[in-house]
Design a protein around this motif. Structure first.
Motif, mmCIF file in Angstrom:
data_model
loop_
_atom_site.group_PDB
_atom_site.id
_atom_site.type_symbol
_atom_site.label_atom_id
_atom_site.label_comp_id
_atom_site.label_asym_id
_atom_site.label_seq_id
_atom_site.Cartn_x
_atom_site.Cartn_y
_atom_site.Cartn_z
ATOM 1 N N PHE A 116 -8.659 2.309 -3.869
ATOM 2 C CA PHE A 116 -7.699 1.309 -2.427
ATOM 3 C C PHE A 116 -6.229 1.585 -3.323
ATOM 4 C CE2 PHE A 116 -11.451 0.447 -1.038
ATOM 5 C CZ PHE A 116 -11.120 0.459 0.533
ATOM 6 N N HIS A 123 -8.660 -8.631 -1.058
ATOM 7 C CA HIS A 123 -8.842 -7.535 -0.301
ATOM 8 C C HIS A 123 -10.604 -7.719 -0.673
ATOM 9 C CE1 HIS A 123 -9.987 -2.938 -1.098
ATOM 10 N NE2 HIS A 123 -10.532 -2.816 -2.576
ATOM 11 N N ARG A 135 -2.818 3.354 6.222
ATOM 12 C CA ARG A 135 -4.327 2.360 5.403
ATOM 13 C C ARG A 135 -5.289 3.653 5.334
ATOM 14 N NH1 ARG A 135 -3.632 -2.362 5.090
ATOM 15 N NH2 ARG A 135 -2.332 -3.191 6.362
ATOM 16 N N ILE A 194 -3.039 -2.043 -3.625
ATOM 17 C CA ILE A 194 -3.366 -2.895 -2.636
ATOM 18 C C ILE A 194 -2.110 -3.430 -3.319
ATOM 19 C CG2 ILE A 194 -5.444 -2.827 -1.868
ATOM 20 C CD1 ILE A 194 -6.095 -5.040 -3.931
ATOM 21 N N GLY A 216 -3.979 -3.150 1.838
ATOM 22 C CA GLY A 216 -3.652 -1.933 1.338
ATOM 23 C C GLY A 216 -4.372 -0.765 1.639
ATOM 24 N N THR A 217 -4.067 0.340 1.252
ATOM 25 C CA THR A 217 -4.634 1.608 1.135
ATOM 26 C C THR A 217 -5.893 2.440 0.747
ATOM 27 O OG1 THR A 217 -1.662 2.476 1.862
ATOM 28 C CG2 THR A 217 -3.606 4.007 1.479
ATOM 29 N N VAL A 244 2.764 0.153 6.106
ATOM 30 C CA VAL A 244 1.657 0.839 6.134
ATOM 31 C C VAL A 244 0.917 1.413 6.159
ATOM 32 C CG1 VAL A 244 -0.757 -0.033 4.659
ATOM 33 C CG2 VAL A 244 1.123 -1.319 3.973
ATOM 34 N N GLY A 287 1.115 -1.094 -0.073
ATOM 35 C CA GLY A 287 0.084 0.140 -0.169
ATOM 36 C C GLY A 287 0.789 1.056 0.159
#
Length: 264
Positions: A242, A252, A203, A244, A259-260, A201, A190
């Motif tokens: 996202f 996911h 978020r 990822i 991920g973010t 990471v 991420g």
């Protein structure tokens, strides 16, 4: 109620690794909702250019696309890579169909204008560039469009266009009709606070947090276009965005723990 649509973008590191690509496409083919795949080009274009003796010029990480380079990236992106991905998806009982932007006039671009640099055959796009009517019909037919990073201007010119931008603009253009989730899949977990620490990471990243991270120099140059395009999407009515890791797609989709997330 809008139907869910995933727009998934993949890049070079995945395309360059046949084993990883196959594993990823296993996960992608397992997505039950409507979906679109957008891919970049990897190292193959540069490798072929070297073999053909065509010098590659880069400015701030962006490729200058002269006519010889355009011929190469069209062969590699819209030809070899695109059809390889489509064939692999068909093998996985996923009815994919490959496109460049010229096919069906699906993505119409304009030549990039810059006050100091001639980028050559590089195309820029916006929401109006996307042929939403035809693309929606293809999705309704349960076909899975697979887009290469080649566009056109309907005047006889093909263009090399950033694949991150294509994914973002396509998501924005289709957001009125679908509940869009845009996923940038790449080789990091991420957005990382420390690029050398996979456990760092972040978020959630907002526009304000992005500006701070950029100012502090914590973002490596490869992730900047992804984040800029991701923010452009979330600010233009795309439901979720996202970044990822490529291997985390299935995780996911099932849990949204990877991920973010990009937010306002």
């Amino acid at each position: 109620m809008k139907k869910k649509l995933y727009i998934v973008k993949i890049g070079g590191s995945l395309i360059d690794d046949e084993g990883l690509l196959d594993q990823f496409l296993d996960q992608f083919s397992g997505i039950k909702e409507k979906k679109i795949l957008v891919h970049g080009g990897g190292k193959l274009a540069t490798t072929l250019a070297d073999k053909l003796g065509v010098e590659q010029k880069m400015i701030n990480g962006r490729r200058i696309t002269d006519k010889e380079t355009l011929d190469i990236v069209t062969m590699v992106y819209a030809g070899g890579i695109n059809k390889n991905i489509v064939e692999k998806l068909q093998q996985k009982k996923c009815n994919a169909i490959g496109f460049s932007g010229a096919d069906g006039n699906l993505i119409k671009a304009t030549k990039r204008q810059h006050p100091e640099i001639d980028f050559g055959f590089v195309g820029d796009i916006n929401k109006k560039s996307i042929n939403r009517k035809l693309l929606s019909k293809l999705i309704k037919l349960d076909l899975i469009p697979v887009f290469s990073a080649i566009t056109h201007d309907k005047k006889g010119n093909l263009f090399n266009t950033n694949a991150d931008t294509i994914a973002s603009v396509m998501a924005q253009a289709l957001s009125e009709k679908y509940e869009i989730e845009l996923l940038y899949c790449f080789d990091k977990e991420g957005v990382l606070e420390d690029v050398d620490n996979p456990e760092s990471v972040i978020r959630r990243v907002s526009e304000e947090e992005f500006a701070v991270l950029k100012e502090e120099g914590k973002l490596h140059k490869g992730i900047l276009p992804k984040l800029e395009n991701a923010l452009g999407a979330i600010k233009n009515n795309v439901n979720k965005v996202f970044l990822i890791k490529e291997t985390e797609l299935k995780n996911h989709i099932e849990s949204h723990h990877a991920g973010t997330e990009i937010c306002l």
